[in-house]
Scaffold this motif. Structure first.
Motif, PDB file in Angstrom:
ATOM      1  N   VAL A  46      36.180  35.699  37.824  1.00  0.00           N
ATOM      2  CA  VAL A  46      37.096  34.815  37.114  1.00  0.00           C
ATOM      3  C   VAL A  46      36.307  33.858  36.219  1.00  0.00           C
ATOM      4  CG1 VAL A  46      38.783  32.952  37.419  1.00  0.00           C
ATOM      5  CG2 VAL A  46      38.899  35.000  38.868  1.00  0.00           C
ATOM      6  N   VAL A  69      44.152  28.779  37.612  1.00  0.00           N
ATOM      7  CA  VAL A  69      44.082  30.196  37.265  1.00  0.00           C
ATOM      8  C   VAL A  69      44.634  30.994  38.438  1.00  0.00           C
ATOM      9  CG1 VAL A  69      42.555  32.119  36.682  1.00  0.00           C
ATOM     10  CG2 VAL A  69      42.076  29.831  35.785  1.00  0.00           C
ATOM     11  N   VAL A  71      45.314  34.946  39.749  1.00  0.00           N
ATOM     12  CA  VAL A  71      45.013  36.368  39.558  1.00  0.00           C
ATOM     13  C   VAL A  71      46.002  37.142  40.415  1.00  0.00           C
ATOM     14  CG1 VAL A  71      43.312  38.208  39.841  1.00  0.00           C
ATOM     15  CG2 VAL A  71      42.581  35.942  39.068  1.00  0.00           C
ATOM     16  N   ALA A  76      42.908  31.370  42.054  1.00  0.00           N
ATOM     17  CA  ALA A  76      41.559  31.930  41.970  1.00  0.00           C
ATOM     18  C   ALA A  76      40.603  30.874  41.431  1.00  0.00           C
ATOM     19  CB  ALA A  76      41.563  33.156  41.061  1.00  0.00           C
ATOM     20  N   LEU A  82      37.174  39.643  39.810  1.00  0.00           N
ATOM     21  CA  LEU A  82      38.285  39.912  38.901  1.00  0.00           C
ATOM     22  C   LEU A  82      38.499  41.419  38.852  1.00  0.00           C
ATOM     23  CD1 LEU A  82      40.295  38.651  36.971  1.00  0.00           C
ATOM     24  CD2 LEU A  82      38.588  38.844  35.174  1.00  0.00           C
ATOM     25  N   VAL A  88      46.098  37.787  34.821  1.00  0.00           N
ATOM     26  CA  VAL A  88      45.552  36.446  34.992  1.00  0.00           C
ATOM     27  C   VAL A  88      46.479  35.466  34.273  1.00  0.00           C
ATOM     28  CG1 VAL A  88      43.569  34.948  34.529  1.00  0.00           C
ATOM     29  CG2 VAL A  88      43.210  37.371  35.078  1.00  0.00           C
TER      30      VAL A  88
END
Length: 97
Positions: A46, A69, A71, A76, A82, A88
């Motif tokens: 990430v 953020v 995910v 995350a 990732l 995302v």
């Protein structure tokens, strides 16, 4: 890392041919990015994605440090992996109530 959809990578290959993630921007992050969302090459973490987005879209550089953020719907952080094909979400803090 070139984050434009269907872009050519620095080595001349089609950057969209490898693993990609979908990035969606919300509220102030959307305004800073200038787009609602995009498909980008998937870095391993990430944090790698956030660094690439800040470099590719300078308007995001000031916003990203305060954004949450997600995910695939889960919170995350920078060291989190990732996975290719992930979605995302970049969410700045919201005010109001």
């Amino acid at each position: 890392m070139d984050v434009r959809h269907g872009a050519t990578a620095s080595d001349g290959t089609d950057a969209s041919a490898g693993a990609v993630v979908t990035v969606r921007y919300w509220a102030g992050a959307r305004a800073a990015a200038g787009v609602d969302g995009e498909s980008v090459p998937a870095p391993p973490t990430v944090g790698g994605l956030i660094a690439a987005l800040a470099q590719a879209r300078p308007g995001l550089a000031a916003v990203l440090p305060v954004c949450s953020v997600l995910v695939d719907g889960l919170a995350a952080s920078g060291d989190d992996p990732l996975p290719p094909g992930a979605t995302v979400e970049v969410l700045p803090p919201f005010a109001g109530g």
